[in-house]
Design an enzyme around this catalytic site. Structure first.
Site, PDB file in Angstrom:
ATOM      1  N   GLY A  21      -0.231   6.266   2.688  1.00  0.00           N
ATOM      2  CA  GLY A  21       0.946   5.449   2.431  1.00  0.00           C
ATOM      3  C   GLY A  21       1.351   5.515   0.977  1.00  0.00           C
ATOM      4  O   GLY A  21       0.681   6.131   0.144  1.00  0.00           O
ATOM      5  N   GLY A  26       1.923   2.911  -6.391  1.00  0.00           N
ATOM      6  CA  GLY A  26       0.890   3.884  -6.083  1.00  0.00           C
ATOM      7  C   GLY A  26       0.984   4.489  -4.707  1.00  0.00           C
ATOM      8  O   GLY A  26       1.821   4.096  -3.892  1.00  0.00           O
ATOM      9  N   ASP A 140       0.042 -10.813  -1.775  1.00  0.00           N
ATOM     10  CA  ASP A 140       0.837  -9.950  -0.891  1.00  0.00           C
ATOM     11  C   ASP A 140       0.225  -9.896   0.507  1.00  0.00           C
ATOM     12  O   ASP A 140       0.033  -8.824   1.073  1.00  0.00           O
ATOM     13  CB  ASP A 140       0.987  -8.544  -1.477  1.00  0.00           C
ATOM     14  CG  ASP A 140       2.177  -7.786  -0.877  1.00  0.00           C
ATOM     15  OD1 ASP A 140       3.063  -8.437  -0.279  1.00  0.00           O
ATOM     16  OD2 ASP A 140       2.214  -6.549  -0.999  1.00  0.00           O
TER      17      ASP A 140
END
Length: 198
Positions: A21, A26, A140
């Protein structure tokens, strides 16, 4: 976009298998650890900020260093990936952690019943209780950052790149409280966090 290709070996140890991903700061890759018996799979995160502006680079680097420190601090908790390595190579910054074999919950909650949702919330709260007891806030939590581990069906929290270590609030010379960088995913973060005042 990263220049890491399949077969590249980082730190004479981690062979890249494929990309998993990418995000604003990043990219993540599935790799294998060539220096351990049976060459187990691991996850390599590469710093890859969306901009080369100095503020963005400094923020991204600070968040990666902070993620490494927090993962080290959180230790070997059963529901948090273990930090295996933290290094720089060819001007790039990398974190290596346990690979969690399973599926994230992104797009999989629509068929959940009330009982399913309560169970999910209880599992997430168990992880967050441990994280918060170490004076850390994830910032998150969302379905894409929760993996249902195939081996035992347990939920694992991933992507600690947005963590915040709790410290006393600082005050500027004018007497105002300092703001923090707003980090998280719109729709999942509270209003005070999106305004930079968690």
């Amino acid at each position: 976009m990263s220049d890491l290709k399949t077969g590249v070996i980082l730190s004479h140890r981690y062979r890249i298998l494929r990309q998993l991903g990418s995000g604003g700061f990043g990219e993540t890759f599935l790799a294998e650890d060539l220096q351990r018996p049976h060459q187990p799979k691991c996850v390599v995160k590469q710093l890859h900020p969306f901009s080369q502006e100095s503020f963005v680079l400094e923020t991204a680097r600070r968040l990666f260093v902070q993620e490494a420190e927090v993962l080290e601090q959180l230790g070997k908790h059963d529901r948090i990936p273990t930090l295996l390595a933290h290094f720089e190579e060819d001007g790039q910054f990398y974190l290596v952690q346990d690979y969690i074999d399973g599926e994230d919950l992104d797009g999989k909650l629509s068929g959940f019943t009330e009982v399913d949702n309560i169970g999910l919330i209880q599992e997430v709260l168990e992880i967050l209780q441990y994280v918060h007891s170490r004076n850390v806030i994830h910032r998150d939590i969302k379905p894409a950052n929760l993996i249902r581990r195939r081996e035992d069906g347990k939920l694992v929290a991933i992507d600690f790149g947005a963590v915040k270590q709790l410290r006393g609030q600082s005050t500027t010379a004018t007497g105002q409280k300092s703001l923090t960088v707003a980090i998280g995913t719109p729709g999942y973060m509270p209003m005070e966090q999106s305004s930079g005042k968690p």
